[in-house]
Scaffold this active site. Structure first.
Site, short mmCIF file in Angstrom:
data_model
loop_
_atom_site.label_atom_id
_atom_site.label_comp_id
_atom_site.label_asym_id
_atom_site.label_seq_id
_atom_site.Cartn_x
_atom_site.Cartn_y
_atom_site.Cartn_z
N GLU A 173 0.87 -1.31 0.13
CA GLU A 173 0.09 -0.03 0.05
C GLU A 173 0.78 1.33 -0.01
O GLU A 173 0.45 2.39 -0.70
CB GLU A 173 -0.88 -0.03 1.16
CG GLU A 173 -1.78 1.23 1.41
CD GLU A 173 -2.24 1.45 2.67
OE1 GLU A 173 -2.50 2.69 3.23
OE2 GLU A 173 -2.25 0.59 3.69
N ASP B 265 0.66 3.73 -3.10
CA ASP B 265 0.30 5.33 -2.93
C ASP B 265 1.35 6.09 -3.78
O ASP B 265 0.87 7.18 -4.47
CB ASP B 265 0.35 5.55 -1.61
CG ASP B 265 -0.02 7.10 -1.13
OD1 ASP B 265 -1.32 7.43 -1.39
OD2 ASP B 265 0.86 7.82 -0.82
N GLU C 58 -4.64 0.60 -3.88
CA GLU C 58 -3.10 0.82 -3.99
C GLU C 58 -2.19 -0.08 -3.95
O GLU C 58 -1.23 -0.39 -4.57
CB GLU C 58 -2.96 1.93 -2.71
CG GLU C 58 -3.55 3.26 -2.95
CD GLU C 58 -3.36 4.24 -1.69
OE1 GLU C 58 -3.46 5.58 -2.28
OE2 GLU C 58 -3.10 3.82 -0.78
#
Length: 237
Positions: free
Chosen positions: A52, A56, A127
């Site tokens: 994640e 991002d 993500e």
């Protein structure tokens, strides 16, 4: 040797998920990792938090580059407004929900019995999937997956058909021009629990500005932020 039921279910889930993503993984463990919530992690099955984090950053880069090239006449401020909506938790959760990612996520029993996952969980998984595709297939593949997934949302934002995030716009303006992050304070609550009305006021550098009403705190804060932007004569088009 026949697969156990659990392993067969996992294999079927991974096959189905790859079809949904329109991408076939060379290393299927990356996809399993991306779909594993922290409530389900084990020493041998880590959560998707690291993916994640990477996803991002990739998401931000992809959208920033796309907007930079597509709109050469847009100011930094306008590009930032568009990006803030496109990469927001609400937008990513919407895309993840449309992909039916909930069907593939591995979570602990506490979340499993819940009727719905938090939006942030769905957004985080999306993500993580971006990062998993990047690690498996490289930047070009991850870039194309990200744009294909979010292109429609970019068009909606650029055509001004989205619900503006006034709080995000006000925060960016205040950070850029005043060096302070706006805060919101509840000054009044009224009505029964099932039908409450909230009134909040915007605070910038501890100075009260405009108030807003709403049926929940988020709605009231958005209204207060919009009125404050109007008061400060900030262009929100």
């Amino acid at each position: 040797m026949a697969l156990t039921t659990d392993k067969k279910e996992l294999t079927d889930k991974m096959v189905d998920c790859q079809e949904k993503l329109a991408y076939s993984f060379k290393n299927i463990k990356l996809l399993e990792n991306a779909l594993t919530h922290t409530s389900f992690k084990t020493p041998y099955n880590p959560s998707n938090e690291r993916l994640e984090f990477l996803g991002d950053a990739i998401l931000g880069m992809v959208i920033s580059e796309y907007l930079f090239k597509k709109f050469p006449d847009y100011s930094e401020g306008k590009l930032t407004k568009i990006k803030s909506v496109v990469v927001s938790r609400a937008t990513l959760a919407k895309i993840g929900t449309e992909m039916n990612l909930k069907k593939y996520i591995s979570v602990g029993k506490g979340l499993m019995v819940s009727n719905s996952f938090p939006k942030s969980l769905i957004a985080n998984v999306f993500e993580a999937i971006i990062a998993a595709i990047y690690m498996d297939g490289g930047l070009k593949v991850a870039y194309n997956f990200t744009l294909n997934s979010l292109k429609n949302e970019i068009d909606i934002v650029c055509n001004n058909k989205h619900e503006k995030n006034y709080k995000s716009i006000l925060q960016h303006f205040c950070q850029r021009h005043q060096g302070h992050i706006p805060r919101y304070k509840i000054i009044k609550q009224s009505g029964p629990d099932h039908d409450k009305t909230f009134e909040v006021v915007t605070l910038i550098n501890n100075v009260e500005h405009c108030t807003g009403l709403g049926n929940n705190k988020k709605e009231a804060e958005q209204t207060a932020a919009r009125k404050t932007l109007e008061y400060l004569d900030v262009n929100i088009d």
